[in-house]
Design a protein around this motif. Sequence first.
Motif, mmCIF file in Angstrom:
data_model
loop_
_atom_site.group_PDB
_atom_site.id
_atom_site.type_symbol
_atom_site.label_atom_id
_atom_site.label_comp_id
_atom_site.label_asym_id
_atom_site.label_seq_id
_atom_site.Cartn_x
_atom_site.Cartn_y
_atom_site.Cartn_z
ATOM 1 N N HIS A 99 0.842 -1.194 0.000
ATOM 2 C CA HIS A 99 0.000 0.000 0.000
ATOM 3 C C HIS A 99 0.880 1.247 0.000
ATOM 4 O O HIS A 99 2.082 1.184 0.226
ATOM 5 N N LEU A 100 0.260 2.397 -0.254
ATOM 6 C CA LEU A 100 1.005 3.651 -0.318
ATOM 7 C C LEU A 100 1.544 4.029 1.055
ATOM 8 O O LEU A 100 0.910 3.787 2.084
ATOM 9 N N GLN A 101 2.698 4.667 1.057
ATOM 10 C CA GLN A 101 3.295 5.120 2.307
ATOM 11 C C GLN A 101 2.799 6.508 2.695
ATOM 12 O O GLN A 101 2.957 6.939 3.843
ATOM 13 N N SER A 102 2.200 7.213 1.766
ATOM 14 C CA SER A 102 1.610 8.513 2.053
ATOM 15 C C SER A 102 0.518 8.785 1.025
ATOM 16 O O SER A 102 0.478 8.154 -0.031
ATOM 17 N N VAL A 103 -0.362 9.732 1.340
ATOM 18 C CA VAL A 103 -1.480 10.064 0.465
ATOM 19 C C VAL A 103 -1.378 11.527 0.067
ATOM 20 O O VAL A 103 -1.332 12.418 0.928
ATOM 21 N N LYS A 124 -9.941 9.978 8.839
ATOM 22 C CA LYS A 124 -8.682 10.443 9.410
ATOM 23 C C LYS A 124 -7.537 9.474 9.107
ATOM 24 O O LYS A 124 -7.668 8.274 9.321
ATOM 25 N N PHE A 125 -6.436 10.033 8.606
ATOM 26 C CA PHE A 125 -5.210 9.267 8.394
ATOM 27 C C PHE A 125 -4.281 9.539 9.575
ATOM 28 O O PHE A 125 -3.680 10.606 9.664
ATOM 29 N N PRO A 126 -4.142 8.597 10.521
ATOM 30 C CA PRO A 126 -3.179 8.787 11.608
ATOM 31 C C PRO A 126 -1.763 8.883 11.056
ATOM 32 O O PRO A 126 -1.409 8.209 10.090
ATOM 33 N N SER A 127 -0.949 9.725 11.677
ATOM 34 C CA SER A 127 0.411 9.954 11.175
ATOM 35 C C SER A 127 1.249 8.694 11.159
ATOM 36 O O SER A 127 2.114 8.513 10.301
ATOM 37 N N ASN A 128 1.016 7.788 12.100
ATOM 38 C CA ASN A 128 1.832 6.575 12.181
ATOM 39 C C ASN A 128 1.270 5.415 11.375
ATOM 40 O O ASN A 128 1.767 4.304 11.449
ATOM 41 N N CYS A 129 0.208 5.668 10.583
ATOM 42 C CA CYS A 129 -0.400 4.590 9.799
ATOM 43 C C CYS A 129 -0.060 4.688 8.320
ATOM 44 O O CYS A 129 -0.515 3.867 7.524
ATOM 45 N N GLU A 130 0.719 5.713 7.943
ATOM 46 C CA GLU A 130 1.120 5.901 6.551
ATOM 47 C C GLU A 130 -0.124 5.927 5.664
ATOM 48 O O GLU A 130 -1.018 6.713 5.871
ATOM 49 N N GLY A 131 -0.208 5.032 4.676
ATOM 50 C CA GLY A 131 -1.354 5.054 3.767
ATOM 51 C C GLY A 131 -2.518 4.215 4.240
ATOM 52 O O GLY A 131 -3.323 3.758 3.441
ATOM 53 N N GLN A 132 -2.618 3.991 5.549
ATOM 54 C CA GLN A 132 -3.727 3.235 6.109
ATOM 55 C C GLN A 132 -4.588 4.153 6.978
ATOM 56 O O GLN A 132 -4.095 5.138 7.515
#
Length: 211
Positions: free
Chosen positions: A39-43, A107-115
Amino acid sequence: MLKHLIANSPLLVLIFLTSSYLVAGQGRKPGSCRTDIQHLQSVNRADFEGIWYMHLGMTLDESWEFRCRRMNFTYLYTSPDETAYRAEEFKIRNIWETPIVSVGALKFPSNCEGQFPITYSETGIPGTGEIDWNNLRYKVLILDPEKLIIYACQDFESSSEHAELVWVYSRSCTRWRWLEQMYMDDLREKGIDVEELYHIRHVYCEDYEFP
């Protein structure tokens, strides 16, 4: 032709990939969830924002139940802990022609990357064959200016089975041949069985509008 007016239904947290119409037991597969899914590491904010039309799905709900499924993401804020978007889902139930609008926050948590997690109003109990929506992690597999693919999976420990969930969105509600080929290629490259995906119909969607 008169337009149908849609009433907004505010929610604490948006439930845009799930619904209260899920049926336990559908979409179950033998074995465990894959550990090799990339999966993506960032969005990218510019790519993610705006209106998306759902084209394909692999979920636990009935494939024929809804049409005209649309998402609209609007940026809210970025903090040290998370990045948040206002998310609005629009869909029409086929049987009763009933439109549904849900509004909430993704919400994209900062420590979840693209999750990202979504809190669901009815928590499944692990091991019982229900999806534990409160702890499920959705993964953004593909994001570019034309397409968005989201993936999730959960193991059912008591039965050695799992549920694989996939959602495919595009900026256009039309299934252009060139566009369909692009996201089909992306899915196959990720090892997702495209034969299991169902299509979302976008017919007479213009007969409905928000108030």
